[in-house]
Design a protein around this motif. Structure first.
Motif, short mmCIF file in Angstrom:
data_model
loop_
_atom_site.label_atom_id
_atom_site.label_comp_id
_atom_site.label_asym_id
_atom_site.label_seq_id
_atom_site.Cartn_x
_atom_site.Cartn_y
_atom_site.Cartn_z
N ILE A 148 0.89 -1.19 -0.06
CA ILE A 148 -0.07 0.19 -0.05
C ILE A 148 1.00 1.29 -0.14
CG2 ILE A 148 -1.78 1.43 1.40
CD1 ILE A 148 -2.55 -1.40 2.35
N ALA A 149 0.63 2.18 -0.78
CA ALA A 149 1.25 3.26 -1.11
C ALA A 149 0.70 4.64 -1.09
CB ALA A 149 2.24 3.40 -2.35
N TYR A 150 1.10 5.55 -0.52
CA TYR A 150 0.22 6.78 -0.51
C TYR A 150 1.22 8.11 -0.64
CZ TYR A 150 -2.42 11.13 1.33
OH TYR A 150 -2.79 12.15 1.25
N ARG A 151 1.01 8.69 -1.86
CA ARG A 151 2.04 9.97 -2.25
C ARG A 151 1.80 11.11 -1.25
NH1 ARG A 151 4.56 13.87 -3.51
NH2 ARG A 151 5.61 14.20 -5.46
N LEU A 152 2.74 11.63 -0.71
CA LEU A 152 2.62 12.67 0.35
C LEU A 152 2.75 14.23 -0.31
CD1 LEU A 152 5.17 11.40 2.94
CD2 LEU A 152 2.72 11.45 3.37
N PRO A 153 2.06 14.96 0.39
CA PRO A 153 2.22 16.44 -0.38
C PRO A 153 3.71 16.84 -0.21
CG PRO A 153 0.40 16.19 1.48
CD PRO A 153 1.22 15.01 1.43
N VAL A 156 6.80 15.67 2.27
CA VAL A 156 8.12 15.18 1.30
C VAL A 156 9.24 15.98 2.16
CG1 VAL A 156 9.33 14.68 -0.48
CG2 VAL A 156 6.84 14.36 -0.42
N GLU A 157 9.28 17.23 2.08
CA GLU A 157 10.47 17.96 2.34
C GLU A 157 10.89 17.94 4.04
OE1 GLU A 157 13.89 19.83 2.05
OE2 GLU A 157 12.57 19.33 0.46
N ARG A 158 9.75 17.61 4.61
CA ARG A 158 10.21 17.50 6.25
C ARG A 158 10.82 16.11 6.48
NH1 ARG A 158 4.83 19.92 6.89
NH2 ARG A 158 3.90 17.92 7.06
N GLN A 211 17.70 6.35 -3.41
CA GLN A 211 16.36 5.40 -3.39
C GLN A 211 15.70 6.14 -2.15
OE1 GLN A 211 17.75 1.48 -3.37
NE2 GLN A 211 16.71 1.26 -5.40
N VAL A 212 16.55 6.06 -1.13
CA VAL A 212 15.94 6.40 0.19
C VAL A 212 15.12 7.75 0.08
CG1 VAL A 212 16.21 6.90 2.78
CG2 VAL A 212 17.36 4.95 1.50
N GLN A 246 9.00 10.30 -0.54
CA GLN A 246 7.74 11.09 -1.10
C GLN A 246 6.43 10.21 -0.79
OE1 GLN A 246 8.42 12.26 -5.33
NE2 GLN A 246 10.07 10.56 -5.03
N TYR A 247 6.63 8.68 -0.11
CA TYR A 247 5.54 8.05 -0.03
C TYR A 247 5.21 7.45 1.32
CZ TYR A 247 6.41 7.81 -4.99
OH TYR A 247 6.57 8.15 -6.29
N VAL A 248 4.47 7.21 1.70
CA VAL A 248 4.05 6.13 2.83
C VAL A 248 3.79 4.84 2.33
CG1 VAL A 248 2.31 5.46 4.63
CG2 VAL A 248 3.02 7.89 4.50
N LEU A 249 4.66 3.98 2.47
CA LEU A 249 4.61 2.63 2.06
C LEU A 249 4.46 1.63 3.09
CD1 LEU A 249 8.23 2.79 -0.17
CD2 LEU A 249 5.71 3.03 -1.03
#
Length: 395
Positions: free
Chosen positions: A247-252, A256-258, A273-274, A279-282
């Motif tokens: 399950i993946a969710y793309r963050l604002p 992402v910057e935080r 890669q990290v 950018q995502y909640v995986l």
């Protein structure tokens, strides 16, 4: 020697009023104040809690705890007697915690496909006289009734793994990236439980229906901000290939910057890669989609994070990070005493003042919405209205 009278009894009564109304009955139910002998020194729950709160809340040694209370005019108790009281107090303290916290309404199994949500976490601690980290407390907490169902203290080399605990059918285990390992997930599945864990790149190899390795970052690259992906996968484990879901969710962008800033601070040099994965909640889960869709899985993981934040707050306020000793027979009671003190602080901080008229909360779920915490006072409706009025006048 002249005894000093116990002072600030009104303050102590105020603390007792913040406890559940049946705290005395609970003490009797858990056989905490039974007086087998006529010279028993602790005859009521209030006196017992006074010893426990001073010992755990002020981080005093047993000998100093009993000396302070005796000098203040309280009962004379031996350090060994208090040690034995602490060893038997865990079930009673747990019952008090269950009645005071607000998580149960959010962790009820009927809200999560019938699963009993269980959160695991670990925190580093320091023992007496330590000049650095020298131990780690591993905890297993059942969210539905906020029960610490298992606690283990290891040295600092003791890693975070699901294998430290036993699992039962019907549990859905929530863990962070540190728990994303093939052997740990295999151990949970061997207990016929399920996992919902933050996915870590390289932690578990995920395969597609043909048995080919999935490139996780390539699979989620097309997600737009706010979009989610629910992908069927197979997890390559030591003794099996377990069906599951990525399950993946793309963050604002600001989130992402935080996340990337936090990674740079914690790790220093961070791979490309990290940084891309930030950018995502995986998440990886073995829960069936029919019981927990992607949205519910994300919500359940957020609940685990809320619990972790609360424990971090209690650690800061109540000194979770300093163990009195490394004895298994008193560590659990000591931890419950710390949690109970944390909930007392929350409740006392939310007591209405003259600037905030008292309200009667109809239920625990209502209280969860209305309670005011020190760091969240800006969310209180009265406080918000108070801030808006000057702005309205200025216009």
């Amino acid at each position: 020697m002249t005894k000093l009278p116990l002072t600030r009894d009104e303050d102590w009564k105020a603390i007792l009023r913040c406890l559940p109304p049946d705290y005395e009955a609970l003490a009797a139910e858990h056989k905490q104040v039974q007086t087998q002998y006529g010279n028993a020194k602790i005859r009521d729950a209030g006196t017992l809690l006074r010893f426990i709160f001073l010992h755990a809340g002020a981080d005093l040694p047993l000998r100093q705890t009993v000396a302070v209370i005796a000098e203040a005019g309280g009962p004379h108790l031996s350090p060994m007697r208090l040690h034995k009281k602490m060893g038997r107090a865990a079930p009673y303290l747990r019952a008090l915690v269950e009645r005071m916290v607000e998580w149960p309404t959010r962790g009820a199994p009927e809200l999560w496909g019938g699963y009993f949500l269980t959160a695991v976490d670990a925190t580093t601690v320091c023992g007496p006289g330590a000049i650095g980290t020298d131990a780690r407390i591993h905890t297993k907490l059942r969210v539905a009734d906020v029960a610490l169902t298992a606690v283990e203290v290891t040295n600092v080399t003791g890693g975070e793994t699901f294998k430290r605990f036993t699992w039962e059918p019907g549990e859905l285990v929530l863990g962070d990236r540190a728990y994303c390992s093939p052997s740990g997930v295999q151990h949970v599945l061997d207990g016929q439980a399920d996992v919902l864990v933050r996915y870590r790149l390289g932690g578990i190899e995920l395969l597609d229906a043909e048995g080919d390795t999935i490139d996780v970052l390539a699979s989620v690259a097309a997600l737009a901000i706010g979009e989610a992906l629910d992908l069927d996968v197979q997890a390559k484990l030591p003794r099996s290939r377990a069906p599951g879901r990525l399950i993946a969710y793309r963050l604002p962008d600001d989130a992402v910057e935080r996340a990337r800033k936090r990674l740079r601070k914690e790790l220093g040099t961070v791979s490309a890669q990290v940084m891309a994965a930030a950018q995502y909640v995986l998440l990886f889960t073995t829960a069936l989609r029919g019981r927990m869709n992607a949205e519910r899985c994300l919500q359940a993981y957020r609940l685990r994070w809320q619990i972790e934040l609360q424990f971090k707050r209690w650690k800061s306020l109540c000194g979770f990070d300093v163990l009195p000793n490394f004895r298994d027979d008193t560590t659990l009671a000591w931890l419950y005493a710390k949690v109970l003190l944390g909930t007392l602080l929350d409740r006392m901080a939310s007591i209405p003042t003259e600037l905030s008229p008292p309200e009667r909360h109809a239920s625990v779920s209502q209280r969860a919405r209305d309670v005011v915490r020190p760091l969240e006072a800006h969310q209180h409706p009265l406080a918000a209205a108070h801030r808006r009025r000057p702005a309205a006048v200025a216009r």
